[in-house]
Design an enzyme around this catalytic site. Structure first.
Site, PDB file in Angstrom:
ATOM      1  N   PRO A   2     -10.687  29.694  93.980  1.00 38.54           N
ATOM      2  CA  PRO A   2     -11.672  29.030  94.845  1.00 38.54           C
ATOM      3  C   PRO A   2     -12.371  30.035  95.768  1.00 38.54           C
ATOM      4  CG  PRO A   2      -9.522  27.965  94.979  1.00 38.54           C
ATOM      5  CD  PRO A   2      -9.329  29.243  94.239  1.00 38.54           C
ATOM      6  N   GLU A   3     -13.690  29.935  95.830  1.00 40.30           N
ATOM      7  CA  GLU A   3     -14.477  30.765  96.738  1.00 40.30           C
ATOM      8  C   GLU A   3     -15.053  29.845  97.816  1.00 40.30           C
ATOM      9  OE1 GLU A   3     -17.184  33.401  94.598  1.00 40.30           O
ATOM     10  OE2 GLU A   3     -15.967  33.227  92.801  1.00 40.30           O
TER      11      GLU A   3
END
Ligand SMILES: [Zn+2]
Length: 271
Positions: A2-3
């Protein structure tokens, strides 16, 4: 992994559901995800109330009334799931919080690189305090970026992954941003012109805004708290697109390795 857009989507999903909710119970199914001693963790959080939740870089920070903060980092495969109790504990559920509203907040992680910890103060946390500019910070401008990059000869792609410079970018968005800005990921960071840096700052915000509108990118593990996927994977222009035609110039997208990580680019229109 996840960014920023995925972490922010999770925060946006969680905020209305957990705000002002008291934690009635906490079950630890895998102690290794905790950075706080498990007994102490349970003692502090049970009876506490979630006041708010926000994102700092790729961290998720929950404030607990008068009991400090809970800090989470999802790393590779961590996620938060909200389910109506009673839940059937899944093998990847690592920590489960029982909330006053009858829901369970589950920290799930297949690979267990994600972490949860209790902080009584925010001042001493090294990772949190080393986070760089938020992409929308007014301090992030082409000229401030030029100053910070003056001595950096590493490729700009690698520099964009440095969380102490700009917080929240990872491999997918770095590739998409550099494509949008028409910058070669292999360019030395200190070789970029002021014009290119202006374009870069613009593209950082543009791509992240778009990804947020589409609730992030679900290519592998990322899911929203209700298990829905994000939709930005349908809008990627270079990431994972090796051998397909560039949408700007029809040259085939290529994949290269930088620091053992894949980078995708158009060899014609990214200079
Ligand atoms: Zn192209």
């Amino acid at each position: 992994m996840p960014e920023l857009p995925e972490v922010q989507t999770i925060v946006n999903d969680l905020a209305p559901e957990i705000s002002q909710q008291k934690i009635l119970g906490c079950a630890i199914h895998r102690e290794s995800v905790l950075r706080t001693a498990p007994q102490e963790f349970v003692r502090i959080v049970v009876g506490a109330k979630f006041v708010s939740v926000k994102r700092v870089g790729k961290y998720i920070l929950f404030s607990l009334d008068e009991r400090g903060w809970l800090l989470a980092h999802l790393r590779m495969t961590g996620k938060f799931i909200l389910q109506q109790a009673p839940i059937k504990v899944h093998p990847h559920d690592r920590v489960v919080f029982a909330l006053e509203n009858g829901k369970s907040l589950i920290f799930s992680d297949v690979r267990c690189f994600g972490t949860l910890e209790h902080l009584s103060t925010l001042e001493d946390h090294i990772g949190l305090n080393r986070q760089g500019w938020d992409p929308w910070s007014s301090h992030l401008t082409a000229s401030s970026l030029r100053q910070r990059l003056e001595k950096r000869r590493s490729p700009i792609k690698t520099v964009l992954l440095d969380q102490t410079l700009i917080a929240g970018l990872g491999n997918i968005y770095a590739a998409e941003i550099l494509f949008d800005a028409a910058i070669d990921p292999q360019s030395k960071a200190n070789s970029l012109s002021l014009h290119q840096l202006k374009q870069l700052v613009f593209s950082i915000r543009k791509i992240l805004d778009l990804a947020l509108i589409h609730n992030g990118t679900s290519i592998s593990d990322y899911r929203r708290v209700d298990d829905q996927t994000g939709e930005f994977q349908h809008f990627l222009k270079v990431y994972g697109k090796t051998g397909t035609a560039c949408v700007r110039c029809s040259t085939l997208i290529i994949r290269i390795k930088q620091n053992q990580r894949s980078t995708f680019l158009c060899p014609h229109c990214q200079k």
